[in-house]
Each structure stands twice: as structure tokens, then as C-alpha cells.
Scaffold this motif. Structure first.
Motif, short mmCIF file in Angstrom:
data_model
loop_
_atom_site.label_atom_id
_atom_site.label_comp_id
_atom_site.label_asym_id
_atom_site.label_seq_id
_atom_site.Cartn_x
_atom_site.Cartn_y
_atom_site.Cartn_z
N TRP A 1 -4.64 63.71 -54.37
CA TRP A 1 -5.95 64.05 -53.83
C TRP A 1 -6.18 63.52 -52.41
O TRP A 1 -7.14 63.90 -51.76
CB TRP A 1 -7.04 63.55 -54.76
CG TRP A 1 -7.68 64.67 -55.53
CD1 TRP A 1 -7.60 66.00 -55.27
CD2 TRP A 1 -8.52 64.53 -56.68
NE1 TRP A 1 -8.33 66.71 -56.18
CE2 TRP A 1 -8.91 65.83 -57.06
CE3 TRP A 1 -8.97 63.44 -57.42
CZ2 TRP A 1 -9.74 66.07 -58.15
CZ3 TRP A 1 -9.80 63.69 -58.50
CH2 TRP A 1 -10.17 64.99 -58.87
N ASN B 1 -12.88 70.52 -55.76
CA ASN B 1 -11.90 70.80 -56.81
C ASN B 1 -12.52 70.66 -58.20
O ASN B 1 -12.29 71.48 -59.10
CB ASN B 1 -10.70 69.86 -56.71
CG ASN B 1 -9.74 70.20 -55.59
OD1 ASN B 1 -8.99 69.35 -55.13
ND2 ASN B 1 -9.72 71.45 -55.14
N ASN C 1 -10.72 67.69 -62.76
CA ASN C 1 -10.23 68.88 -62.08
C ASN C 1 -9.22 69.69 -62.88
O ASN C 1 -8.62 70.62 -62.35
CB ASN C 1 -9.58 68.47 -60.76
CG ASN C 1 -8.35 67.61 -60.99
OD1 ASN C 1 -8.33 66.76 -61.88
ND2 ASN C 1 -7.31 67.81 -60.21
N LEU D 1 -6.53 71.71 -60.37
CA LEU D 1 -7.02 72.08 -59.05
C LEU D 1 -7.01 70.84 -58.15
O LEU D 1 -7.87 69.97 -58.27
CB LEU D 1 -8.43 72.67 -59.17
CG LEU D 1 -8.52 73.89 -60.09
CD1 LEU D 1 -9.95 74.35 -60.25
CD2 LEU D 1 -7.64 75.02 -59.59
N THR E 1 -7.98 75.66 -52.06
CA THR E 1 -8.35 76.53 -53.17
C THR E 1 -9.84 76.88 -53.12
O THR E 1 -10.69 76.01 -52.90
CB THR E 1 -8.03 75.85 -54.51
OG1 THR E 1 -6.64 75.48 -54.51
CG2 THR E 1 -8.30 76.78 -55.68
#
Length: 515
Positions: A310, A388, A414, A470, A475
């Protein structure tokens, strides 16, 4: 005065000014190509299978003569880049891997040009790493006595946590004398949902993976603290010595966060080392919205995390933070004549990173962390993490609203674990659970080979799940649309294939792809 070193016939640098300029132009082309690649990611497949002929080509003999860099660049662009794992792509959703950043790309280039060995010595790259350590102390409310170290990833960071806890339990003499009988009595505890690297760390530490107790989890996939208390009491009654509890901030399957405050209370009462595996979840602390879910992480004795998840830092960039530097030094510092320190010169600046972990030769990982954090700041990085998680909640809502899909686990952060079950219609009944396991595994492979999206599989409650993680800052919700559209498309094809095969007396799911 003539610079004779520049004229060395065995130097690997360009031979003359013209060759230097040619190299500079080639380097610019290579950088432009990588920036162009990242700019057009959304237009590319997430993943492409490697043709067997290409795989075979990469078994060449060791080259005796130079190959022009332009040719090496051409081969990289044509043969390597199109067949990478694809984690920079916004629809890479299978494993918890960050997408990287343009700033990280540049930092890697600068670090490689500097070619610093950051195991020790008095050099500015160590101050950059110490800056990162300072930031992590601040982020997790650790004291000034805390020390930190950049490592390959959380597998190594968790191993360091286990080794520091082991040394504290057995004493520093155990580094010389070995584990002895006391080491054979040590036992540790972690969630049944914890990452396998924790058991591996116990094995590498010489304690044995069997000395790691797997504690049951509740309906939210969090460690059952009451069960842990019972296991501790039973082991003490059996003459064993509990020494370590490993909590998880973001389990690998579903992203669950253990009750870290409750674990910290228990460890304080039982005089146990409290380590947190926060490989990806710990950096949720960057988001004010998500940080409260990590309450108690600031009480850990040691903490593992990955900036390359992350934190969006290019691979690899793991990190371990230890509350008491003295404990980390006790576990790793190894005085040697060739590592002698001095108040002045290159031998100044003690302690060095080699005193805090197993590596003497270390790359300059801190520069890409520093670049990424400075270029984007805490608020922007935290917002990307929160987004996310918002997208994961949105995906879960869509799954629950679709009768053709099933949600197999609560969404903690996520990660969404879903299952394609297909429509119950006049075309035929839904497959049984075993057939659905095989179907979902095939659907994930279909998605990979289509290049549309790359989720993974896991097992939830004994059932195969499509696992959507995610992690990528690129995204958006439209990527979820494409994922679900492709999942339903391949699901319909697979079910038609299964029904036709069943009617013909063939296996329910053949090995032939419907693509």
C-alpha cells in the motif's frame, strides 16, 4: 595531468566521449519507453502467457562477447515487459502487490547510479534510511528508542521480529551457545489466518514450525483472544514457555485485523513479546478514516510492513520496526575487526544497519521510499488506501445484489472473496459445491488468460473463492465493471460447456478452455 584511470583498457565504462553520448541517448530512449508503458497500462492486457518458444530462447549460453545495449533494450521491450506479472496494471487484483509510481522508477535509477552499499559506514544514504525510520516511529507512535530496518519484504521483517523475541527469551548468550533445552520449550502463537511466513520464521529460527500454535478465528476471521488465553494456560501447565504472540493487521485471505489492543493487553499481562504482521494493513494508518481500526498497533514490541504494497513503492521495500533498539542490537550486532568503528572518517556513525539485521551488503531501498512519500505526502497516500477500501465495499455490495454471485467473507479492508454460482434457470440446476470449486478455479485462469483482469483464488470455509485484492492506486470503479462483466461472460461459457459435457457423458469441467 592525464586521467590515466579513464583510459584503462579493462574499464566497463564507454571508451570515449562519443560513446558516452551514445549511451546517454540510449538511456533516454529506455526511460521514455518505461514512462510510455506506465502511461498506457490501461490499454494493455494485465497478463500474457509466455510462448514456449520464447521461454526456450531464454536458455542461452553465457555470452563471451559484448551485446549492444540497444539490442538488450529491444529484447526487454519485446520479450520481457509484455510477459511480466502485471502488478502495475489497475486490474491486477489477485495478490497484495502495489502498483509502483513514476517517482519510484526515478529513485531506483538514481540509487542504481549511486551504487551505495548501505550496510554501514558514515554516508548520506544512511541518513535517508534513518529519516524513513523516523517517519515510521511518528506514524505508529513508537518511542525514540525504536529502531527500524529496510529489508526485502515482510517475510524477512517477520523473521527479524521472531529472532529478536527469541534472543530476549533465551538471552544473548544463546547466539553463541545455541538454543539448548530452553529453546526446545519455547512456543509462539498466531491466528489460524496468519501468513505462512510466520511458521517459516519459526522454522528458520530453529524453534520449529510445530512450536507455533495456530489460534482459532471468529466469524470475522480475527484471532479468538479467549482461545489464546486457554492455549497459553495449557502450554504453561505442560511445562512449555510461551514467548511470542503474532497479531495480524490485514490477513492474507480476507484482510481481517486482529483485536490488537486486546492482544497487547494479554501480552503485557503474560510478559510475552507482541509482534504485529502488518505487511499491507499497517499502512492503513496513513488514512484518518482507517487508522482507528488499527488501535493497539502502537503497543507492539515489533512490527513488520511492506512499502511495496500500500505504500506503492517499487519492489522490494519491506520494513521492520522494533520498539527497543537495544533488543534488536542484542539479536544481531556482531563486532568484527573489519567492521571496527571510529569517531571520525567512514567508520563513524554507529550503530549501522548491519547491527540491526542479518545483511551487511544492502541496497539503497530507502531512496525510493523517501521519493514516494515526499512526492505524494501522507494525505494523498492515505486517500489512495481509503479509495481501495471504498471500492472493495462497493464490489461487495454488487456481489450481494447479484444472485449469480456469493460473498464468502466480510470485507474488512480491501479484499473481497466472492464465488460465481451461476443463475438458477430453466437451462439446468446449478452445479454442486465441488463442481463450483472447480468452476471458480477455471474462471480465474480464464480471466488471467483473457488479459482482462487478474484476481486469485483462496479457500474460505472449505470452498474455492475468487479473491479480489484492491491495492493499486490506479484502480477505478470501471475496472470492477470489466472484472464482473468478464466473470459473468466466462461463467456462462463454462456452465454451457459443463452441461453439454455432462449430457455427453464427459467430465463436468473438461481441460479444454472455452476461449
Amino acid at each position: 595531468m592525464t586521467d590515466t584511470a579513464a583510459c584503462s583498457p579493462t574499464s566497463l565504462d564507454p571508451a570515449d566521449p562519443a560513446a558516452w553520448e551514445d549511451f546517454r541517448a540510449q538511456a533516454h530512449r529506455m526511460l521514455d519507453d518505461m514512462i510510455g508503458h506506465l502511461r498506457t497500462l490501461r490499454e494493455q492486457p494485465v497478463w500474457r502467457p509466455i510462448p514456449e518458444a520464447l521461454r526456450a530462447r531464454w536458455r542461452e549460453p553465457l555470452p563471451a562477447q559484448p551485446v549492444p545495449v540497444a539490442e538488450l533494450h529491444r529484447r526487454f521491450m519485446a520479450e520481457v515487459l509484455p510477459h511480466a506479472v502485471g502488478n502495475a496494471h489497475p486490474r491486477f487484483m489477485g495478490w497484495v502487490q502495489g502498483g509502483g509510481t513514476l517517482e519510484g522508477l526515478l529513485a531506483e535509477m538514481l540509487a542504481a547510479g549511486l551504487n551505495a552499499n548501505v550496510g554501514g559506514r558514515d554516508q548520506m544514504p544512511l541518513e535517508v534510511e534513518r529519516q524513513v525510520v523516523h517517519w515510521m516511529r511518528e506514524l505508529f507512535d513508537f518511542p525514540d528508542t525504536a529502531s527500524g530496518l529496510l529489508v526485502t519484504g515482510s517475510s524477512t521483517a517477520n523473521l527479524i521480529g521472531v529472532l529478536v523475541a527469541r534472543t530476549r527469551a533465551l538471552g544473548v548468550d544463546s547466539r553463541r551457545d545455541g538454543l539448548g533445552a530452553d529453546g526446545l520449550r519455547l512456543v509462539a502463537y498466531t491466528s489460524a489466518a496468519a501468513h505462512g511466513c510466520v511458521a517459516q520464521a519459526m522454522a528458520i529460527a530453529g524453534l520449529g514450525s510445530a512450536a507455533l500454535r495456530r489460534v482459532p478465528v471468529d466469524a470475522d476471521h480475527r484471532i479468538e483472544v479467549a482461545a489464546l488465553r486457554r492455549m497459553l494456560a495449557a502450554d504453561r501447565a505442560a511445562g512449555l514457555q510461551p514467548f511470542l504472540v503474532v497479531g495480524t493487521a490485514g490477513t492474507v485471505d480476507v484482510g481481517a485485523i486482529d483485536d490488537l489492543d486486546a492482544l497487547a493487553d494479554l501480552c503485557a499481562a503474560e510478559r510475552l513479546w507482541f509482534h504485529v504482521d502488518g505487511a499491507f494493513g499497517a499502512l492503513a494508518r496513513l488514512s484518518p478514516l482507517l487508522a482507528p481500526r488499527l488501535a493497539g498497533i502502537e503497543r507492539a514490541d515489533s512490527l513488520a510492513l511492506d512499502f511495496h504494497k500500500w505504500g506503492q513503492v517499487p519492489y522490494d521495500a519491506g520494513f521492520v520496526l522494533v520498539r527497543d533498539q537495544a533488543a534488536q542490537l542484542a539479536a544481531f550486532a556482531s563486532p568484527a575487526a573489519y567492521l571496527a568503528r571510529h569517531p571520525r572518517g567512514l567508520a563513524a556513525g554507529s550503530p549501522w544497519p548491519c547491527d540491526l539485521g542479518p545483511d551487511l551488503s544492502r541496497g539503497f531501498r530507502a531512496l525510493k521510499v523517501w521519493f514516494t512519500v515526499m512526492a505524494h505526502g501522507r494525505e494523498r497516500l492515505g486517500a489512495a488506501i481509503a479509495e481501495n477500501c471504498r471500492l472493495a465495499r462497493r464490489l461487495a455490495e454488487r456481489v450481494e445484489a447479484d444472485a449469480r454471485l456469493a460473498l464468502l467473507a466480510p470485507v474488512a479492508l480491501n479484499i473481497v472473496c466472492l464465488r460465481y454460482v451461476g443463475p438458477a434457470d430453466a437451462a439446468g440446476p446449478r452445479p454442486d459445491e465441488a463442481a463450483l470449486d472447480a468452476l471458480n478455479a477455471e474462471l480465474v485462469a480464464d480471466l488471467h488468460e483473457s488479459g482482462v483482469a487478474a484476481p486469485s483464488t483462496t479457500t474460505i470455509g472449505g470452498r474455492t473463492a475468487v479473491r479480489v485484492a484492491l491495492v493499486n492506486h490506479r484502480t477505478v470503479e470501471a475496472d470492477l465493471d470489466l472484472l464482473l462483466e468478464a466473470l459473468h461472460h466466462f461463467g456462462r461459457l463454462r456452465l454451457r460447456q459443463a452441461r453439454a459435457g455432462s449430457a455427453a457423458g464427459l467430465p463436468i469441467l473438461s481441460d479444454e478452455s472455452s476461449r
